[in-house]
Scaffold this motif. Structure first.
Motif, short mmCIF file in Angstrom:
data_model
loop_
_atom_site.label_atom_id
_atom_site.label_comp_id
_atom_site.label_asym_id
_atom_site.label_seq_id
_atom_site.Cartn_x
_atom_site.Cartn_y
_atom_site.Cartn_z
N VAL A 1 22.00 24.21 -35.99
CA VAL A 1 21.04 23.26 -35.42
C VAL A 1 19.95 24.03 -34.69
O VAL A 1 20.15 25.17 -34.27
N ASN B 1 17.45 23.44 -31.38
CA ASN B 1 17.27 22.60 -30.19
C ASN B 1 16.01 23.03 -29.44
O ASN B 1 15.79 24.22 -29.20
N HIS C 1 19.93 19.60 -22.37
CA HIS C 1 20.98 19.38 -23.36
C HIS C 1 22.27 19.31 -22.55
O HIS C 1 22.84 20.33 -22.19
N HIS D 1 28.72 19.28 -22.72
CA HIS D 1 29.50 18.90 -23.91
C HIS D 1 30.36 20.07 -24.38
O HIS D 1 30.19 21.20 -23.93
N ASP E 1 31.35 21.63 -28.29
CA ASP E 1 30.99 21.49 -29.70
C ASP E 1 32.25 21.17 -30.51
O ASP E 1 33.36 21.51 -30.09
N ILE F 1 24.15 31.67 -30.50
CA ILE F 1 22.86 31.07 -30.14
C ILE F 1 21.80 32.17 -30.07
O ILE F 1 22.02 33.21 -29.42
N TYR G 1 23.68 34.76 -27.51
CA TYR G 1 25.02 34.75 -26.92
C TYR G 1 26.01 34.13 -27.88
O TYR G 1 25.63 33.32 -28.74
N HIS H 1 29.76 23.27 -21.78
CA HIS H 1 28.48 23.95 -21.56
C HIS H 1 27.33 22.96 -21.58
O HIS H 1 27.44 21.85 -22.11
N VAL I 1 22.64 23.05 -21.27
CA VAL I 1 21.39 23.74 -20.91
C VAL I 1 20.81 22.89 -19.78
O VAL I 1 20.53 21.70 -19.97
N ARG J 1 11.67 25.59 -24.28
CA ARG J 1 12.81 26.40 -24.69
C ARG J 1 13.10 26.10 -26.16
O ARG J 1 13.12 24.94 -26.55
N ALA K 1 15.84 27.22 -29.29
CA ALA K 1 17.06 27.97 -29.61
C ALA K 1 17.61 27.55 -30.96
O ALA K 1 17.54 26.37 -31.33
N ASN L 1 21.13 27.53 -33.10
CA ASN L 1 22.58 27.62 -32.94
C ASN L 1 23.21 27.74 -34.33
O ASN L 1 23.09 26.82 -35.15
N TYR M 1 22.12 14.59 -34.19
CA TYR M 1 21.32 15.30 -35.19
C TYR M 1 21.01 14.51 -36.47
O TYR M 1 20.04 14.81 -37.14
O1 LIG Z 1 20.68 25.92 -26.66
C1 LIG Z 1 21.70 26.41 -26.20
O2 LIG Z 1 21.72 27.46 -25.55
C2 LIG Z 1 23.03 25.70 -26.43
C3 LIG Z 1 23.01 24.81 -27.62
C4 LIG Z 1 24.26 24.00 -27.75
O3 LIG Z 1 25.05 23.87 -26.87
C5 LIG Z 1 24.51 23.33 -29.03
O4 LIG Z 1 23.65 23.38 -29.93
O5 LIG Z 1 25.59 22.72 -29.16
#
Ligand SMILES: O=C(O)CCC(=O)C(=O)O
Ligand SMILES: [Fe+2]
Length: 255
Positions: A129, A131, A140, A143, A145, A152, A211, A220, A222, A231, A233, A235, A254
């Motif tokens: 994904v 984000n 975010h 949650h 996963d 990431i 990471y 976790h 964000v 931002r 990212a 994943n 999603y």
């Molecule tokens: O963007 C991030 O650092 C974490 C993304 C995340 O937790 C996810 O995509 O499930």
């Protein structure tokens, strides 16, 4: 999805993992221990500069195709204020990212770190994904996963003082059991308890940092941005088992 070694060779002749993470047994031991202890390991400049540049330009290009989300996720009762792209939408538009996900070099490296087999995630929204946090208050929220592991890649990161950093609580379900809180619905309450006990960890990440997270076990999020910032990212999700029954959360966010 098939790994196309020829194409990978053409796109990134030097491979995708930078030299600092290859053939360094002492560093690898240290990373493995850190991952075992906390379910998190930061990997600064994990990708070669060519690979990172290619990923970064693809993720940035895909920003214009993002889909806005703003709701409370039922299962964790936490905010999703962000923009996203699902795996199937990403690979339809980016051969580079599709090939990165299939890359055997990457999977072998993750296996060497986790000590487990690595499998493709068979959920066509969630196997990878993208984000985006696009402005003030975007987050975010907390949650777990469904897939076990997440690699990431941080493409862009806001100034550290405004948030948008990774916060996490290792071993969430065990802590919930020990502390007597419900791990899926009373998440904010549980996080407060964990914070008081010093179990809430966080890290700031900058563009090109990666990471690896034990994302099915480590709670976790964000954190919300307190001012305008951006931002981005990517994943890449992997599993330690071939099959699993997926919950509804990824579909809600999603699909
Ligand atoms: O963007 C991030 O650092 C974490 C993304 C995340 O937790 C996810 O995509 O499930
Ligand atoms: Fe996650």
């Amino acid at each position: 999805m098939r790994h196309d070694a020829g194409l990978m060779q053409k796109i990134w002749p030097a491979g995708i993992i930078s030299d600092r993470y290859q053939g360094k047994p002492a560093l690898q031991r240290q990373l493995r221990t850190s991952f075992r202890n906390t379910g998190y390991v930061k990997l600064p400049k994990f990708l070669t500069s060519d690979a990172f540049r290619a990923v970064s330009s693809e993720v940035t290009r895909l920003h214009s195709a993002r889909v806005r989300k703003d709701f409370v996720m039922r299962d964790f009762n936490t905010d999703r204020k962000m923009s996203v792209l699902s795996g199937k939408d990403v690979v339809r538009q980016s051969e580079v990212i599709a090939n990165l996900y299939a890359c055997q070099e990457l999977r072998d490296w993750i296996t060497s770190l986790t000590g487990t087999d690595i499998h493709t995630v068979l959920h066509d929204d969630e196997f990878l994904v993208v984000n985006f946090l696009d402005g003030e208050r975007d987050t975010h929220g907390w949650h777990l996963d469904d897939p076990r592991y997440a690699l990431i890649i941080i493409v862009e990161s806001p100034a550290t003082h405004i948030g948008g950093c990774i916060e996490y609580v290792p071993d969430w379900k065990r802590l919930a059991f020990e502390e007597g809180f419900e791990p899926h619905q009373h998440v904010e309450h549980g996080v407060e308890i964990c914070k008081r006990k010093g179990k809430l960890l966080s890290d700031t990440l900058k563009s090109s940092d990666c990471y690896l997270l034990d994302a099915g076990e480590v709670l976790h999020r964000v954190s919300p941005m307190s001012a305008d910032g951006s931002r981005k990212a990517l994943n890449l999700a992997f599993d330690d088992r071939r099959y699993r029954v997926y919950g509804e959360t990824a579909t809600r966010l999603y699909a």
